[in-house]
Motif scaffolding. Structure first.
Motif, PDB file in Angstrom:
ATOM      1  N   VAL A  23      23.570  37.133  39.080  1.00  0.00           N
ATOM      2  CA  VAL A  23      23.866  38.115  40.115  1.00  0.00           C
ATOM      3  C   VAL A  23      24.839  37.514  41.118  1.00  0.00           C
ATOM      4  O   VAL A  23      24.591  36.428  41.652  1.00  0.00           O
ATOM      5  N   ALA A  24      25.924  38.203  41.374  1.00  0.00           N
ATOM      6  CA  ALA A  24      26.886  37.805  42.389  1.00  0.00           C
ATOM      7  C   ALA A  24      26.606  38.543  43.686  1.00  0.00           C
ATOM      8  O   ALA A  24      26.378  39.750  43.688  1.00  0.00           O
ATOM      9  N   SER A  25      26.625  37.819  44.793  1.00  0.00           N
ATOM     10  CA  SER A  25      26.369  38.429  46.090  1.00  0.00           C
ATOM     11  C   SER A  25      27.281  37.814  47.136  1.00  0.00           C
ATOM     12  O   SER A  25      27.864  36.753  46.926  1.00  0.00           O
ATOM     13  N   GLY A  26      27.384  38.481  48.289  1.00  0.00           N
ATOM     14  CA  GLY A  26      28.213  38.004  49.373  1.00  0.00           C
ATOM     15  C   GLY A  26      29.346  38.961  49.673  1.00  0.00           C
ATOM     16  O   GLY A  26      29.273  40.155  49.390  1.00  0.00           O
ATOM     17  N   SER A  27      30.400  38.419  50.266  1.00  0.00           N
ATOM     18  CA  SER A  27      31.564  39.214  50.640  1.00  0.00           C
ATOM     19  C   SER A  27      32.459  39.393  49.422  1.00  0.00           C
ATOM     20  O   SER A  27      33.299  38.543  49.118  1.00  0.00           O
ATOM     21  N   ILE A  28      32.264  40.505  48.733  1.00  0.00           N
ATOM     22  CA  ILE A  28      32.976  40.776  47.490  1.00  0.00           C
ATOM     23  C   ILE A  28      33.665  42.122  47.598  1.00  0.00           C
ATOM     24  O   ILE A  28      33.008  43.145  47.794  1.00  0.00           O
ATOM     25  N   LEU A  29      34.969  42.113  47.454  1.00  0.00           N
ATOM     26  CA  LEU A  29      35.728  43.357  47.428  1.00  0.00           C
ATOM     27  C   LEU A  29      35.713  43.964  46.035  1.00  0.00           C
ATOM     28  O   LEU A  29      35.496  45.167  45.878  1.00  0.00           O
ATOM     29  N   SER A  30      35.944  43.129  45.025  1.00  0.00           N
ATOM     30  CA  SER A  30      35.901  43.582  43.648  1.00  0.00           C
ATOM     31  C   SER A  30      35.731  42.385  42.732  1.00  0.00           C
ATOM     32  O   SER A  30      36.117  41.269  43.065  1.00  0.00           O
ATOM     33  N   ILE A  31      35.148  42.638  41.571  1.00  0.00           N
ATOM     34  CA  ILE A  31      34.951  41.616  40.554  1.00  0.00           C
ATOM     35  C   ILE A  31      35.777  41.982  39.332  1.00  0.00           C
ATOM     36  O   ILE A  31      35.597  43.058  38.755  1.00  0.00           O
ATOM     37  N   TYR A  32      36.665  41.087  38.942  1.00  0.00           N
ATOM     38  CA  TYR A  32      37.510  41.343  37.778  1.00  0.00           C
ATOM     39  C   TYR A  32      36.792  41.033  36.472  1.00  0.00           C
ATOM     40  O   TYR A  32      37.054  41.674  35.451  1.00  0.00           O
ATOM     41  N   GLY A  33      35.916  40.046  36.514  1.00  0.00           N
ATOM     42  CA  GLY A  33      35.175  39.703  35.316  1.00  0.00           C
ATOM     43  C   GLY A  33      34.115  38.666  35.604  1.00  0.00           C
ATOM     44  O   GLY A  33      34.175  37.951  36.600  1.00  0.00           O
ATOM     45  N   MET A  34      33.133  38.596  34.717  1.00  0.00           N
ATOM     46  CA  MET A  34      32.074  37.608  34.816  1.00  0.00           C
ATOM     47  C   MET A  34      31.774  37.079  33.420  1.00  0.00           C
ATOM     48  O   MET A  34      31.955  37.788  32.428  1.00  0.00           O
ATOM     49  N   GLY A  35      31.307  35.835  33.380  1.00  0.00           N
ATOM     50  CA  GLY A  35      31.021  35.264  32.082  1.00  0.00           C
ATOM     51  C   GLY A  35      30.133  34.052  32.151  1.00  0.00           C
ATOM     52  O   GLY A  35      29.574  33.713  33.197  1.00  0.00           O
ATOM     53  N   TRP A  36      30.006  33.405  30.995  1.00  0.00           N
ATOM     54  CA  TRP A  36      29.134  32.256  30.845  1.00  0.00           C
ATOM     55  C   TRP A  36      29.879  31.116  30.167  1.00  0.00           C
ATOM     56  O   TRP A  36      30.602  31.335  29.181  1.00  0.00           O
ATOM     57  N   TYR A  37      29.689  29.915  30.698  1.00  0.00           N
ATOM     58  CA  TYR A  37      30.208  28.689  30.115  1.00  0.00           C
ATOM     59  C   TYR A  37      29.048  27.747  29.848  1.00  0.00           C
ATOM     60  O   TYR A  37      28.108  27.675  30.637  1.00  0.00           O
ATOM     61  N   GLY A  38      29.135  27.021  28.749  1.00  0.00           N
ATOM     62  CA  GLY A  38      28.093  26.078  28.398  1.00  0.00           C
ATOM     63  C   GLY A  38      28.604  24.653  28.381  1.00  0.00           C
ATOM     64  O   GLY A  38      29.728  24.402  27.948  1.00  0.00           O
ATOM     65  N   GLN A  39      27.780  23.741  28.861  1.00  0.00           N
ATOM     66  CA  GLN A  39      28.107  22.321  28.826  1.00  0.00           C
ATOM     67  C   GLN A  39      26.959  21.568  28.174  1.00  0.00           C
ATOM     68  O   GLN A  39      25.896  21.394  28.768  1.00  0.00           O
ATOM     69  N   ALA A  40      27.180  21.144  26.935  1.00  0.00           N
ATOM     70  CA  ALA A  40      26.189  20.386  26.190  1.00  0.00           C
ATOM     71  C   ALA A  40      26.240  18.925  26.610  1.00  0.00           C
ATOM     72  O   ALA A  40      27.239  18.459  27.160  1.00  0.00           O
ATOM     73  N   PRO A  41      25.164  18.178  26.348  1.00  0.00           N
ATOM     74  CA  PRO A  41      25.158  16.759  26.697  1.00  0.00           C
ATOM     75  C   PRO A  41      26.341  16.016  26.082  1.00  0.00           C
ATOM     76  O   PRO A  41      26.579  16.100  24.877  1.00  0.00           O
TER      77      PRO A  41
END
Length: 121
Positions: A23-41
């Protein structure tokens, strides 16, 4: 200030499923995109999945057919449904958002703190 809060990580057996939320919160005018990145050991952070405001998606080859990204624009929320999990999926998963805070400023990149996903028997 913008914040990204992740949830849903945990320990699962191979073949199991998890659903991550951010969940994104705060002072947000618009969101162009959201995603997920993974970092393995011992590995670099890599793109897992990304979704634009309009619903276009992008997946890493290694997760195609197993993971599904979705969003609720009204709630500034992105989800990652992770099915048929493998030990190689074990990683810290970070939520990412590309968003605009002001009308006179360009889009900026924000990151969550990460949530641990461990796939092990």
């Amino acid at each position: 200030q913008v914040q990204l809060v992740e949830s849903g990580g945990g320990l699962v057996q191979p073949g199991g499923s998890l659903r991550l939320s951010c969940v994104a919160s705060g002072s947000i005018l618009s969101i162009y995109g959201m995603g997920w990145y993974g970092q393995a050991p011992g590995k670099q952070r890599e793109l897992v999945a990304f979704i634009t405001k309009g619903g276009s998606t992008n997946y890493a080859d290694s997760v195609k057919g197993r993971f599904t990204i979705s969003r609720d624009n009204a709630k500034n929320t992105v989800y990652l449904q992770m099915n048929s999990l493998k030990p190689d999926d074990t990683a810290v998963y970070y939520c990412n958002a590309v968003l605009l805070e002001g009308r006179s400023t360009g889009p900026r990149d924000y990151w969550g703190q990460g949530t641990q996903v461990t796939v092990s028997s």
